[in-house]
Design an enzyme around this catalytic site. Structure first.
Site, mmCIF file in Angstrom:
data_model
loop_
_atom_site.group_PDB
_atom_site.id
_atom_site.type_symbol
_atom_site.label_atom_id
_atom_site.label_comp_id
_atom_site.label_asym_id
_atom_site.label_seq_id
_atom_site.Cartn_x
_atom_site.Cartn_y
_atom_site.Cartn_z
ATOM 1 N N SER A 74 14.282 63.276 22.621
ATOM 2 C CA SER A 74 12.838 63.404 22.644
ATOM 3 C C SER A 74 12.177 63.545 21.267
ATOM 4 O O SER A 74 10.963 63.454 21.184
ATOM 5 C CB SER A 74 12.475 64.629 23.482
ATOM 6 O OG SER A 74 13.009 65.809 22.894
ATOM 7 N N LYS A 95 8.259 68.471 14.754
ATOM 8 C CA LYS A 95 8.049 68.087 16.148
ATOM 9 C C LYS A 95 6.977 68.979 16.773
ATOM 10 O O LYS A 95 6.919 70.181 16.483
ATOM 11 C CB LYS A 95 9.381 68.252 16.890
ATOM 12 C CG LYS A 95 9.457 67.641 18.270
ATOM 13 C CD LYS A 95 10.891 67.779 18.811
ATOM 14 C CE LYS A 95 11.047 67.230 20.220
ATOM 15 N NZ LYS A 95 12.445 67.308 20.696
ATOM 16 N N SER A 147 18.456 65.524 21.765
ATOM 17 C CA SER A 147 17.098 65.104 21.402
ATOM 18 C C SER A 147 16.856 64.874 19.911
ATOM 19 O O SER A 147 15.889 64.228 19.549
ATOM 20 C CB SER A 147 16.073 66.110 21.922
ATOM 21 O OG SER A 147 15.783 65.842 23.264
#
Lengths: 495, 517
Positions: A160, A79, A184
């Site tokens: 996310s 990420k 997330s």
């Protein structure tokens, strides 16, 4: 080749050992696939040169039969809120669009030390504030399930860590690192049909993870199988002197038994009533019941439990989140790094303009509210109150552990929503809805794993979550493996 | 019954303590000043509070900066154990209650030299609280005699220093070398009454910190910075509005700034004005305090617990695990200044003033203790030679005691020679002067070469005195006619005639005998 990209890490490792494929071949196929699937917008940056270089080194290691670990040569994604030396780390924000760190996050450092190969930095909501991967300066990440190229609308990936989820779910890489503050990692894992692990707080170092809420952030792991998840966890977990909140107790590598040796006889599994909330989708509820029944039929002891403070978790989280955000975001002033507005009237003006242009509205709103909550006159009313509620939520869990070993709940209340429906609601409302089942685990710091069970009538993955007490990862993942084997979820990677 | 009545009556008859105070105050219209200090002392460690970056004062700009110090995203603080150790030592030396658990907070403000937008400090649960320090107030020339007073310490907290902003003509430049340097903030209760007490407290604090080695106290490097809170009120009235004078850079500056501020506030109040609660700066050149720009005004720091640092646990009493062991540190504390002063008085017979001066001047104390180590010397004489003759010589040469390294062996030898009557104190001064000017020979040699040995031979002294009497008939006549005051003059002439070598005690007697004949 696509078949191999869809396999598990153990299989690929065997192929590499046997010399049936080289790491260089594997990586170039991976990168080719990443390019081919650009439409899903999983990556913010593809690290091709880096990957090819490391692939050559790894190929050499296999040639002399000295791979570093079973992750040697395995393509992974990370990420874009984990710092990677010499590789842009943007947090999907204009504020850091030009930020190239000069150090590695511990998680990344441990993965490359084990030989894993980074193929790209994945998409997210700006500074991980969101649950859809729709609030990114790079545009939304798109769910590949039921994707129709001729239609503007699409199912969201969740967030996310949406980019990390898509990269693994499409078979572009074998594992991805996400972050999990309120769900997330588990939310996109659930929407994209993956195994998503939120480890115990402090088990995996946060050093190099650009923080959202320091007291709840954990690096998360997204894989297609539970075994793959264990391989990655074993690599990244354990004490890190650079993170003062990391647990000092030595980490013992997890070794799960093979499926035929797994037994759930007399395992006490709780079903918390409060997770059966009004927005829970019928189909998700059915799946929840089916799996509970399945466990019961195989000897587990299922019991209903009550966690009365669950519903307050979201509002409590919202306050703590915004307070820490207000504080954590204070460093982005355009002076040392990141976006700097063309403004020279005064230092204060430079700060204000850089921050106003650098952050999106979601971030700016959270900063404003957070600062409001932290004012001396409000501190007790909001922040301290939230801390008290947080203790009650932790207490709910502590009490439950007296009677059960694990909890089984939905991960998300529904399957992945369509983009057009999702953006009807504000980021705040979406987070309140989307994080309902995942968020309490972050409050309590406990481990939680999500795994896909079956497809909905619309063809979208439905997933369930298992939670356990602190450091119960071995038991948690063993049950996940048991269910995984029982439900035989079919991934959709050959595209 | 009668007893009860009596008690009752007397209670009504005599005004309560409060009342009496206010009655007396009506006639007593004097201003009372109240002074409190906040001291930022840089902890004497080689690396910063939360990072491994060095703390050297003289490093080139922006070279002592780790990723954490410039707030690179994703970096985390790691507490420097040595800072905790030094903080605890200091707390113990100041008689504080060391807290077994303390926590860190973020204090937010936007300055270019605070890269993260907040300072990590210990606002809510500091390392230590409730200290107490007794010290002597004695500024020669200001106070006739020393007096003892005490100040309470509210709290001692660990915190980060900020960087420095340098303002150029059309731009600002930031140096982060100092950002993250460890500080102890010492908050003193407003128990002081004037600048001299504040200066004495500071002097005592410096002596303590230097002795335990937790702070260099080099004020010129900013290693010790003082903020002074000052207010004035009339006795019996509530405390006045206070001002805060920031970053005073020397001990005398503290005394000066406070004196100025007290006078300023009294003048304003006497002319009917109001004191503003404001931050002021000490202008050391013009010896005034000036109001600082508006930015320093009251702001909301939005304190929040620092989530990246777990609570700081200390080992003490039955608790064996912690960052540092408080009980062990307590055992390692050296002798503190107040203890040294009483030891000097008890073991060497010094008076209070002498003990204060010796403890305040590190090099004096070293000379004193060094000289005593190998010789049996009279403490008082030794102290007097240091405080008078030695200081006098340094003063003439415009030297600070700290700038001179004097061999304590030599010093001891000189004192011994005085003590045994072989030289006079005046000669001792000459010898000190010779040595400080670079004469490497030992004192006895210098004395012999200069023929400075004291004349003690009775006959020789009688001769000397007789000569003086014969040469000064006029004065002798005056003396004999009853003006005994002139005796001193005659004695002085004897000293001069002998080139300071005569044993004056003996001469005193001989001269008297001769004159009475």
């Amino acid at each position: 080749m696509d078949k191999l990209l869809s396999a598990n890490i153990k299989t690929v490792f065997q192929f590499l050992i046997d010399g049936r494929i080289t790491v260089s071949e594997l990586i170039s196929n991976t990168l080719e696939k990443a390019h081919r699937l650009k439409k899903y917008n999983a990556f913010i940056t593809l690290t091709e040169n880096e990957a090819q270089q490391r692939a050559q080194q790894s190929t050499q290691r296999y040639k002399i039969k000295k791979p570093l670990s079973e992750l040697d040569g395995i393509p992974i994604a990370i990420k874009d809120n984990f710092c990677t030396s010499n590789i842009k780390t943007t947090c999907a924000s204009r504020m850091l669009s030009n930020f190239i760190p000069t150090y590695n996050a511990t998680v990344y450092e441990r993965l490359i030390t084990a030989g894993a190969i980074l193929i790209g930095k994945t998409n997210l909501d700006q500074f991980a504030m969101g649950s859809g991967t729709v609030d990114s300066v790079s545009g939304p990440a798109k769910n590949h399930w039921m994707y129709n190229e001729n239609n503007d609308n699409f199912y969201i990936s969740g967030g996310s860590s949406g980019g990390s989820a898509i990269s693994v779910a499409t078979g572009t890489c074998f594992a991805a690192i996400g972050s999990d503050t309120g769900g997330s990692t588990r939310n996109p894992a659930s929407y994209c049909g993956l195994v998503g692990l939120k480890p115990t707080y402090g088990l995996v170092s946060r050093y190099g993870l650009i923080p959202l809420v320091n007291s709840m952030d954990v690096p998360g792991i997204l894989t297609r199988t539970v075994d793959d998840c264990v391989v990655v966890l074993n690599c990244v977990a354990g004490f890190d002197p650079k993170d003062s909140t990391s647990l000092t107790k030595p980490y013992r590598k997890i070794r799960l038994p093979s499926v035929n040796k797994l037994s759930i006889k007399n395992l006490k599994v709780g079903i918390p009533n409060e997770y059966h909330c009004e927005h829970l989708d019928e189909e998700v509820l059915d799946v929840w019941n089916e799996v509970a029944k399945l466990l019961e039929c195989n000897g587990a002891k299922i019991q209903q439990v009550s966690m009365p403070h669950t519903e307050y978790s979201i509002v409590c989280y919202s306050i703590l989140n915004q307070c820490e955000v207000a504080s954590n975001m204070a460093r982005y002033d355009g002076i040392e790094y990141g976006f700097r507005a063309k403004e020279d009237a005064s230092t204060e003006k430079l700060f204000a303009t850089s921050r106003s242009l650098g952050f999106n509205e979601v971030v700016r709103n959270r900063i404003l509210t957070g600062n409001y909550f932290l004012l001396t006159r409000n501190y007790d009313k909001y922040f301290n109150q939230a801390l008290r509620v947080r203790r009650l939520i932790v207490q709910d869990f502590d009490e439950v552990w007296e009677n059960v070993q694990l909890l089984l709940t939905p991960t998300t209340l529904t399957t992945a929503p369509l983009y057009e429906d999702f953006v009807q609601k504000t980021n705040r409302d979406q987070c309140a809805l989307q994080d309902y089942c995942t968020q309490p685990a972050n409050m309590a710091g406990i481990p939680a794993v999500t795994l896909p069970i079956k497809l909905s009538s619309k063809g979208m993955p439905i997933s369930l979550q298992i939670m356990g007490k602190n450091l119960s990862e071995p038991m948690l993942l063993a049950l996940a493996k048991y269910i995984e084997n029982a439900v035989q979820f079919k991934h959709c990677t050959e595209i | 019954m009668l007893k009860n009545l009596c008690r009752h009556v007397s209670k009504d008859y005599y005004p309560s303590l409060e009342l009496r105070r206010s009655i007396t105050n009506k006639s007593d219209n004097k201003w009372t000043s109240v002074v409190g200090l906040e001291v930022h002392a840089q902890i004497n460690t080689v690396s910063k509070l939360f990072s491994g970056a060095p703390t050297n004062f003289s490093s080139p700009v922006n070279t002592n900066v780790s990723f954490f110090d410039c707030s690179i995203p994703g970096t985390l603080p790691v507490l420097n154990e040595k800072c905790v150790e030094y903080g605890v030592l200091t707390a113990l030396a100041l008689n504080c209650r060391v807290n077994p658990v303390s926590t860190f907070d973020r204090k937010h403000y936007f300055y270019a030299d605070i890269p993260s937008g907040y300072q990590i400090t210990q606002q809510r649960h500091p390392l230590a609280n409730d200290g107490k320090l007794e010290f002597q107030v004695f500024t020669p020339g200001f106070h006739k005699t020393p007096y003892r007073t005490q100040v309470r310490i509210k709290q001692l907290q660990l915190e980060q220093d900020s960087g420095k902003t340098l303002h150029d003509v059309d731009r600002s430049l930031v140096d982060l070398n100092r950002a993250g340097v460890p500080l102890m903030e010492l908050v003193f209760e407003p128990d002081l009454k004037d600048g001299e007490e504040a200066a004495a407290l500071l002097k005592e604090l410096i002596t303590i910190l230097q002795r335990i080695g937790t702070c260099s106290c080099k004020m010129e490097e900013g290693a010790l910075r003082v903020d002074a809170n000052v207010s004035v009120h009339k006795k019996g009235d509530p405390l006045g509005v206070r001002t805060e004078t920031k970053n005073i850079g020397s001990v005398r500056g503290v005394a000066g700034a406070i004196r100025y501020e007290i006078d300023r506030q009294i003048k304003i109040k006497e002319s009917g004005g109001e004191i503003e609660n404001e931050t002021r700066a000490w202008d050391a050149v013009n010896k005034t305090t000036v109001a600082m720009r508006d930015k320093e005004r009251q702001q909301d720091y939005r304190y929040m617990p620092e989530p990246n640092l777990p609570p700081l646990h200390l080992a003490m009493g039955p608790v064996e695990h912690g960052c540092v062991n408080v009980d062990d540190l307590r055992k390692s504390l050296p002798e503190l200044p107040e203890e040294t002063r009483s030891r000097l008085r008890d073991d060497f017979g010094l008076n209070l003033e002498q003990s204060i001066i010796l403890v305040n001047e590190k090099s004096f104390l070293e000379l004193f203790e060094g000289a005593c180590r190998s010789r049996k010397l009279q403490g008082k004489l030794l102290a007097n030679l240091l405080i008078n003759e030695y200081t006098n010589v340094l003063h003439k040469m415009d030297l600070e005691p700290s700038q001179v390294t004097f061999d304590s062996e030599y010093f001891g030898e000189i004192v011994e020679l005085v003590q045994t009557g072989q030289i006079s104190r005046n000669i001792a001064k000459l010898v000190l002067d010779e040595i400080i000017h670079g004469n490497h020979k030992n004192p006895l040699q210098i004395i012999k070469e200069n023929n400075w040995m004291q004349i003690t031979d009775e006959n020789e002294l009688i001769k000397l005195c007789q000569n003086v009497i014969e040469e000064n008939e006029k004065i002798v006549t005056q003396y004999k006619s009853g003006k005994t005051k002139v005796f001193k003059a005659l004695l002085g002439l004897v000293a001069t005639k002998s080139k300071q070598r005569a044993n004056m005690a003996k001469c005193d007697r001989i001269l008297k005998e001769l004159l009475s004949k």
